[in-house]
Design an enzyme around this catalytic site. Structure first.
Site: not given
Ligand code: PMM
Length: 290
Positions: A224, A265
């Site tokens: 991030k 994650r």
């Molecule tokens: N961030 C993204 C997508 N899904 N889900 C949860 N639970 N927490 C998060 O912080 C989160 C998420 C965005 O990240 P990406 O697009 O880089 O996968």
């Protein structure tokens, strides 16, 4: 704080922080958009993440990067369902990353075991009833509105206190809507309506989040912006691109696991899978059990 591992009803009992690998079936996600966009590639990617040590695979069909427009529901279903089916057929525990009740319900029918809603149940009034009806575990993430304008809402006096209060309210709404408390996971939503200093304060406040909300915590720092900010040497320096933030991500994994996070994650699994094992070994050494 209780140092033993948190557990979520309906999911396997891991004896360490779990690792959730990410498969974004999107053309435009923040750090990996377009890479796993066709079904077979996405399934292969999910299986590869399991080989690298993922305990769960998070499948999403809608980008939530800042400024992203929404995809329509049919397109989201078209992206997500075949990947969920394909991975479930291989026995992979899958979470579905969606803000839509119907996508969540269909993905659960297709074999997903967890619903991960970045809106904490706020975007679709049907979400909590759908998850409750299926008896599925539910991730309540902190956000302050759709990606298109979330950066304007990154205004806090005390970010940890405010995020705890807002998550408490949404977790209570989920319970009032019929989701069992022991199936609820909370997530501070790093990068969602937050500036780098807010994200860092939340990582520093993980112990408080877990203690005050009394629920397992999911931490999603992977690649991030705040990590880019940390890695840029000076205030005006250009941050490294998202794919060069995996070592920094693994550092957050170690910190989160140490603070008792239930899961992280991540896009690149191996380093985080190693990190959670190192933390488990250190904990055992601490308690004299090694
Ligand atoms: N961030 C993204 C997508 N899904 N889900 C949860 N639970 N927490 C998060 O912080 C989160 C998420 C965005 O990240 P990406 O697009 O880089 O996968």
């Amino acid at each position: 704080m209780n140092a033993s591992c948190d557990q979520v009803a309906g999911l396997p009992p891991w004896d360490r922080c779990a690792v959730m690998g990410v498969v974004n079936v999107t053309p435009d996600s923040f750090s990996d958009g377009g890479r796993w966009f066709d079904t077979q590639t996405a399934i292969k990617r999910g299986l590869g993440l399991v080989t690298e040590g993922a305990d769960l695979v998070d499948v999403g069909g809608e980008s939530t990067r800042p400024g992203a427009p929404r995809v329509d529901e049919d397109e989201e279903l078209r992206r997500v369902l075949p990947v969920v089916r394909g991975l479930a057929a291989e026995g992979v525990p899958i979470s579905v990353d969606t803000m839509r009740a119907n996508v969540a319900a269909r993905a659960l029918e297709a074999g997903a075991v967890l619903v991960n809603d970045v809106s904490g149940g706020q975007a679709d009034p049907g979400m909590v009833p759908a998850v409750a009806a299926a008896g599925a575990p539910f991730v309540v993430m902190h956000w302050r509105g759709q990606s298109i304008d979330m950066n304007n809402r990154a205004v806090y006096t005390d970010v940890v206190t405010e995020v705890v209060a807002e998550l408490r309210e949404w977790a209570e709404r989920a319970v009032d809507g019929g989701i069992a408390p022991e199936r609820i996971v909370i997530d501070p939503g790093l990068g969602f309506a937050k500036r780098a200093e807010h994200d860092l304060a939340l990582v520093a406040g993980l112990r408080r989040l877990r203690a005050e909300l009394g629920r397992p915590v999911l931490v999603a720092a992977s690649r991030k912006r705040f990590l880019g900010r940390v890695l840029a040497d000076a205030e005006d320096a250009t941050p490294p691109p998202a794919r060069e933030r995996d070592a920094a991500t693994a550092a957050v994994t170690a910190l989160a696991a140490r603070e008792g996070a239930w899961a992280v994650r991540v896009h690149e699994v191996r380093a985080s899978a190693d990190a959670v094992r190192v933390v488990r070994a250190v904990r055992r050494a601490e308690s004299g059990a090694a």
